[in-house]
Design an enzyme around this catalytic site. Structure first.
Site, PDB file in Angstrom:
ATOM      1  N   LYS A  11      34.604  33.826  43.054  1.00  0.00           N
ATOM      2  CA  LYS A  11      34.899  32.753  42.095  1.00  0.00           C
ATOM      3  C   LYS A  11      36.383  32.417  42.135  1.00  0.00           C
ATOM      4  CE  LYS A  11      37.335  35.163  38.925  1.00  0.00           C
ATOM      5  NZ  LYS A  11      38.768  34.873  38.669  1.00  0.00           N
ATOM      6  N   ASP A 135      34.425  39.561  34.265  1.00  0.00           N
ATOM      7  CA  ASP A 135      33.949  38.494  35.151  1.00  0.00           C
ATOM      8  C   ASP A 135      32.493  38.666  35.564  1.00  0.00           C
ATOM      9  OD1 ASP A 135      36.426  37.244  35.138  1.00  0.00           O
ATOM     10  OD2 ASP A 135      37.111  38.221  36.980  1.00  0.00           O
TER      11      ASP A 135
END
Length: 285
Positions: A11, A135
Site C-alpha cells: 500500500k 495497517d
C-alpha cells in the site's frame, strides 16, 4: 481445499495527517490508503500440527517475529485448526512504509480462514488484524479507503483512476517509532506539500486524476527527511527525472513518484536503479 495461493498487496498513503498522540502511545491518524500491484505471494497448505513458515526472496524471519506467523498463530489459538504450512515469497521491500509485513498478515488471515473453513467475515478478519498491526485491517479489505483512529477505522472509497508509480527504497530502513517520537517533539512540521484530505476525497469520488495529484501529501515526511536527509534527496531526484509528484510512503523511507504513464515510469526507474537498486515500477489497483 488442500492448497491456496494468495497475493499480499502493498500500500501507499495518498494523504496522511497526524492528529495527535493518544493515551495508549499510538497516534490518531487520518489517511487515505491505496493498494498497489506490488505484492508478496503466500501459499497455504494443511499440515498435521503447528505453524511452519518457509520464505524465499527478501530475507525475513521464519518464526513468531514474522507477522504472517503471528496471524496464523492468532487464528489457531482463537478458532482452532491442526496445522498450516505457509510458503512466503517476499518481494515488497522491508521497513519501507509499504505495509509489506501487514500485507502478509492480512493474506494469512484470509488464507487460513478459507483453508480451514473458519467462516469469518472480512469485517471479523479486519478486527483480528487490528490486534496485529495498524495497517493490517486495510490490507484485509484493500482497494482505496479512508482510515481513522490508528488507521484501523476504515471507510471504503471508489477506485482510483490508475496511477503509475515509481517506488524508490534507499538502502536503510526507518524506525516507525522513532519517526513518531520526532513528530511528538516538533508537532506540526510542514511537509513540502501538505496533504489536502478533503480535496482528495472529493477528487476520488468524481474520478478526477488532476485533483487527486494536487492533494497528495504526508505529515510525517518533514520528520523523516530531517532524520534521514536522503529521503528528501530521493524525492527531489524523482521530480527532476520527470515524476509529476513525489511523496514519502507511510513513515518512510520509501518514496513514490507518480508518472504520466507506464512508459514514463519505466524510463524514470531506469535512471534511478543504478543509485537505488530497490527501484520498482508498479501501479495502483
Amino acid at each position: 481445499m488442500d492448497v491456496l495461493t494468495l497475493p499480499a498487496y502493498g500500500k501507499i498513503n495518498l494523504t496522511l495527517k497526524v492528529l495527535g498522540r493518544r493515551s495508549d502511545g499510538y497516534h490518531n491518524l487520518s489517511t487515505i490508503f491505496q493498494s498497489i500491484a506490488l505484492a508478496d505471494r503466500l501459499t497455504f497448505s494443511r499440515c498435521r500440527e503447528g505453524i511452519r513458515l518457509e520464505t524465499s526472496g527478501l530475507p525475513v524471519p521464519q518464526g513468531p517475529e514474522n507477522l504472517a506467523y503471528r496471524a496464523a498463530a492468532r487464528l489457531q489459538s482463537r478458532y482452532g485448526f491442526p496445522g498450516v504450512r505457509i510458503t512466503l515469497k517476499k518481494q515488497i521491500p522491508l521497513a519501507a512504509g509499504l505495509a509489506g509485513g501487514s500485507a502478509d498478515a492480512a493474506a494469512t488471515l484470509i488464507g487460513v480462514n478459507a483453508l480451514f473453513n473458519l467462516g469469518l467475515t472480512p469485517g471479523q478478519l479486519a478486527r483480528e488484524g487490528a490486534a496485529l498491526g495498524s495497517d493490517v485491517p486495510f490490507c484485509v479489505i484493500g482497494g482505496t479507503a479512508l482510515g481513522r483512529g490508528r488507521g484501523e477505522e476504515l471507510s471504503l472509497l471508489p477506485p482510483l483512476p490508475t496511477l503509475w508509480l515509481v517506488l524508490v527504497k534507499p538502502s536503510f530502513g526507518v524506525s516507525t517509532a522513532a519517526v513518531y517520537r520526532g513528530w511528538d517533539a516538533s508537532p506540526g512540521q510542514t511537509p513540502m506539500e501538505a496533504p489536502d484530505e478533503e480535496r482528495a476525497l472529493a477528487a476520488i469520488r468524481r474520478g478526477d486524476r488532476a485533483g487527486i495529484m494536487a492533494s497528495l501529501g504526508n505529515d510525517l515526511e518533514a520528520v523523516t527527511c530531517r532524520l534521514y536527509p536522503e529521503v528528501m534527496a530521493i524525492k527531489m531526484r524523482l521530480l527532476a527525472e520527470g515524476a509529476e509528484r513525489a511523496v514519502m510512503c507511510g513513515s518512510g523511507p520509501a518514496v513514490f513518484g507518480v508518472a504520466a504513464d507506464g512508459e514514463t515510469a519505466r524510463r524514470i526507474a531506469s535512471r534511478l536503479q543504478e543509485t537505488y537498486p530497490e527501484t520498482i515500477v508498479t501501479r495502483t489497483l
